[in-house]
Design a protein around this motif. Structure first.
Motif, PDB file in Angstrom:
ATOM      1  N   GLY A  34       0.835  -1.207   0.000  1.00 27.45           N
ATOM      2  CA  GLY A  34       0.000   0.000   0.000  1.00 27.45           C
ATOM      3  C   GLY A  34       0.855   1.237   0.000  1.00 27.45           C
ATOM      4  N   THR A  35       1.009   1.848   1.159  1.00 28.46           N
ATOM      5  CA  THR A  35       1.741   3.110   1.245  1.00 28.46           C
ATOM      6  C   THR A  35       3.180   2.966   1.719  1.00 28.46           C
ATOM      7  N   ALA A  36       3.517   1.828   2.351  1.00 25.41           N
ATOM      8  CA  ALA A  36       4.823   1.653   3.008  1.00 25.41           C
ATOM      9  C   ALA A  36       5.068   2.749   4.036  1.00 25.41           C
ATOM     10  N   GLN A  37       3.987   3.289   4.593  1.00 29.31           N
ATOM     11  CA  GLN A  37       4.119   4.446   5.475  1.00 29.31           C
ATOM     12  C   GLN A  37       4.900   4.134   6.745  1.00 29.31           C
ATOM     13  N   GLU A  38       4.762   2.896   7.260  1.00 31.00           N
ATOM     14  CA  GLU A  38       5.509   2.575   8.465  1.00 31.00           C
ATOM     15  C   GLU A  38       7.013   2.618   8.205  1.00 31.00           C
ATOM     16  N   ILE A  39       7.440   2.156   7.005  1.00 33.64           N
ATOM     17  CA  ILE A  39       8.860   2.202   6.669  1.00 33.64           C
ATOM     18  C   ILE A  39       9.318   3.644   6.479  1.00 33.64           C
ATOM     19  N   ILE A  40       8.506   4.432   5.787  1.00 36.13           N
ATOM     20  CA  ILE A  40       8.852   5.841   5.557  1.00 36.13           C
ATOM     21  C   ILE A  40       9.018   6.576   6.888  1.00 36.13           C
ATOM     22  N   ALA A  41       8.103   6.327   7.825  1.00 29.93           N
ATOM     23  CA  ALA A  41       8.167   6.996   9.130  1.00 29.93           C
ATOM     24  C   ALA A  41       9.374   6.530   9.935  1.00 29.93           C
ATOM     25  N   MET A  42       9.626   5.222   9.948  1.00 31.27           N
ATOM     26  CA  MET A  42      10.762   4.702  10.707  1.00 31.27           C
ATOM     27  C   MET A  42      12.083   5.167  10.110  1.00 31.27           C
ATOM     28  N   ALA A  43      12.173   5.145   8.786  1.00 34.71           N
ATOM     29  CA  ALA A  43      13.419   5.515   8.119  1.00 34.71           C
ATOM     30  C   ALA A  43      13.773   6.977   8.343  1.00 34.71           C
ATOM     31  N   ALA A  44      12.765   7.837   8.408  1.00 35.34           N
ATOM     32  CA  ALA A  44      13.023   9.253   8.641  1.00 35.34           C
ATOM     33  C   ALA A  44      13.554   9.498  10.051  1.00 35.34           C
ATOM     34  N   LEU A  45      13.102   8.681  10.994  1.00 33.26           N
ATOM     35  CA  LEU A  45      13.514   8.848  12.385  1.00 33.26           C
ATOM     36  C   LEU A  45      14.860   8.198  12.664  1.00 33.26           C
ATOM     37  N   GLU A  46      15.107   7.037  12.036  1.00 35.42           N
ATOM     38  CA  GLU A  46      16.307   6.256  12.341  1.00 35.42           C
ATOM     39  C   GLU A  46      17.043   5.887  11.042  1.00 35.42           C
ATOM     40  N   PRO A  47      18.075   6.646  10.673  1.00 34.42           N
ATOM     41  CA  PRO A  47      18.774   6.418   9.405  1.00 34.42           C
ATOM     42  C   PRO A  47      19.567   5.123   9.347  1.00 34.42           C
ATOM     43  N   ASP A  48      19.795   4.461  10.503  1.00 36.97           N
ATOM     44  CA  ASP A  48      20.565   3.223  10.511  1.00 36.97           C
ATOM     45  C   ASP A  48      19.690   1.977  10.585  1.00 36.97           C
ATOM     46  N   TRP A  49      18.394   2.153  10.402  1.00 36.82           N
ATOM     47  CA  TRP A  49      17.513   0.988  10.363  1.00 36.82           C
ATOM     48  C   TRP A  49      17.354   0.499   8.931  1.00 36.82           C
ATOM     49  N   HIS A  50      17.265  -0.833   8.786  1.00 38.85           N
ATOM     50  CA  HIS A  50      16.979  -1.463   7.503  1.00 38.85           C
ATOM     51  C   HIS A  50      15.743  -2.340   7.663  1.00 38.85           C
ATOM     52  N   PHE A  51      15.081  -2.625   6.544  1.00 38.50           N
ATOM     53  CA  PHE A  51      13.743  -3.197   6.608  1.00 38.50           C
ATOM     54  C   PHE A  51      13.572  -4.389   5.667  1.00 38.50           C
ATOM     55  N   THR A  52      12.765  -5.343   6.107  1.00 39.59           N
ATOM     56  CA  THR A  52      12.274  -6.417   5.250  1.00 39.59           C
ATOM     57  C   THR A  52      10.768  -6.254   5.156  1.00 39.59           C
ATOM     58  N   ASP A  79       3.496  -3.738  -5.014  1.00 40.74           N
ATOM     59  CA  ASP A  79       3.949  -2.845  -6.087  1.00 40.74           C
ATOM     60  C   ASP A  79       3.718  -1.382  -5.705  1.00 40.74           C
ATOM     61  N   ALA A  80       2.557  -1.109  -5.120  1.00 42.50           N
ATOM     62  CA  ALA A  80       2.256   0.267  -4.697  1.00 42.50           C
ATOM     63  C   ALA A  80       3.236   0.722  -3.624  1.00 42.50           C
ATOM     64  N   ALA A  81       3.536  -0.167  -2.680  1.00 44.48           N
ATOM     65  CA  ALA A  81       4.493   0.176  -1.629  1.00 44.48           C
ATOM     66  C   ALA A  81       5.874   0.445  -2.219  1.00 44.48           C
ATOM     67  N   THR A  82       6.261  -0.375  -3.188  1.00 47.95           N
ATOM     68  CA  THR A  82       7.578  -0.214  -3.806  1.00 47.95           C
ATOM     69  C   THR A  82       7.696   1.143  -4.486  1.00 47.95           C
ATOM     70  N   GLU A  83       6.628   1.606  -5.094  1.00 49.78           N
ATOM     71  CA  GLU A  83       6.635   2.935  -5.717  1.00 49.78           C
ATOM     72  C   GLU A  83       6.879   4.022  -4.670  1.00 49.78           C
ATOM     73  N   HIS A  84       6.238   3.891  -3.510  1.00 48.57           N
ATOM     74  CA  HIS A  84       6.443   4.874  -2.439  1.00 48.57           C
ATOM     75  C   HIS A  84       7.866   4.798  -1.889  1.00 48.57           C
ATOM     76  N   LEU A  85       8.395   3.594  -1.764  1.00 47.73           N
ATOM     77  CA  LEU A  85       9.768   3.445  -1.295  1.00 47.73           C
ATOM     78  C   LEU A  85      10.752   4.059  -2.284  1.00 47.73           C
ATOM     79  N   LEU A  86      10.492   3.845  -3.566  1.00 43.29           N
ATOM     80  CA  LEU A  86      11.354   4.417  -4.597  1.00 43.29           C
ATOM     81  C   LEU A  86      11.302   5.940  -4.561  1.00 43.29           C
ATOM     82  N   ALA A  87      10.106   6.491  -4.404  1.00 43.22           N
ATOM     83  CA  ALA A  87       9.938   7.946  -4.375  1.00 43.22           C
ATOM     84  C   ALA A  87      10.636   8.565  -3.172  1.00 43.22           C
ATOM     85  N   ASN A  88      10.794   7.792  -2.100  1.00 44.77           N
ATOM     86  CA  ASN A  88      11.444   8.293  -0.890  1.00 44.77           C
ATOM     87  C   ASN A  88      12.886   7.798  -0.751  1.00 44.77           C
TER      88      ASN A  88
END
Length: 244
Positions: free
Chosen positions: A61-79, A89-98
């Motif tokens: 969907g939005t990948a919003q949880e990853i976007i929010a976590m990544a903005a707060l913690e630059p050393d976190w990585h996600f699966t 696919d929609a989430a991947t587009e948001h991840l790419l845009a960010n």
């Protein structure tokens, strides 16, 4: 009857994925705040500015949880795991845009498909449980997450609880939320029908706690609520604690 996870994923076709970013923010008043606070709760639990590998279940969907976590913690990585191709696919587009694809492993499938020896520092399960029919399916996904977390690792669980019909005032307020955003009466009924399709939320906060306890997690702390929706933080119990 338990609703298979594949059936739940089938609800999230291309049409629903395309409208998800807007629809989810109407259906859940405070959508972005919930995700922002989830990131804050995990950071508070893990410790600020520490590297972490985070499992994000139902990331489509939005990948919003990853976007929010990544903005707060630059050393976190996600699966990021999701069984719906269009939603992922929609989430991947948001991840790419960010500019977050380099920090995210995207996996189409289920938690059970990940290596059994995977070991994550934290996990999120946002907007998933109420789409799984029956306690067995809910327990299965929670146990699969628990098995891939380090002892003591935090988990964010968020989603609808209460049987919808048991809370007519909340259900009516939910309808008014759509009307507030300009939907006609017919559109409101259509939107509610789609949201309620196949949904089976835990029937109380106590039911959520029981599911977590049964899967090997400790008592959960609720930190966000919005009509039917709530969000909690819990932690994986160690074997010694669990069987003490």
């Amino acid at each position: 009857m338990t609703q298979p996870a594949t059936d739940a994923a089938g609800k999230f076709d291309t049409s629903r994925a395309n409208e998800y970013a807007r629809q989810s923010r109407i259906a859940l008043a405070g959508y972005d705040a919930c995700h922002d606070l989830s990131a804050c709760m995990l950071a508070a639990s893990l410790g600020q500015s520490r590297p972490a590998n985070v499992l994000v279940v139902g990331a489509g969907g939005t990948a919003q949880e990853i976007i929010a976590m990544a903005a707060l913690e630059p050393d976190w990585h996600f699966t990021a795991v999701d069984p719906s191709g269009p939603m992922l696919d929609a989430a991947t587009e948001h991840l790419l845009a960010n500019d977050l694809l380099s920090r995210t492993h995207v996996h189409l499938g289920h938690v059970e498909d990940l290596p059994a020896d995977a070991s994550f520092d934290a996990a999120t399960l946002i907007g998933v449980l109420h789409h799984l029919g029956g306690d067995e399916a809910k327990q299965q996904i929670l146990r699969s997450i628990q098995a891939r977390l380090k002892p003591g690792a935090p988990l964010i669980v968020a989603g609808n609880h209460y049987a919808y019909a048991s809370q007519p005032l909340l259900l009516q307020a939910w309808s008014q939320r759509w009307r507030q955003q300009g939907a006609t009466a017919d559109e409101v009924q259509a939107k509610l029908g789609k949201i309620l399709q196949g949904a089976d939320p835990p029937h109380s906060e106590a039911a959520v706690q029981a599911l977590l306890h049964g899967a090997g997690f400790g008592d959960a702390t609720r930190f966000f609520s919005s009509l039917f929706w709530s969000a909690w933080l819990t932690c994986k119990l160690s074997q010694a604690t669990r069987f003490a």
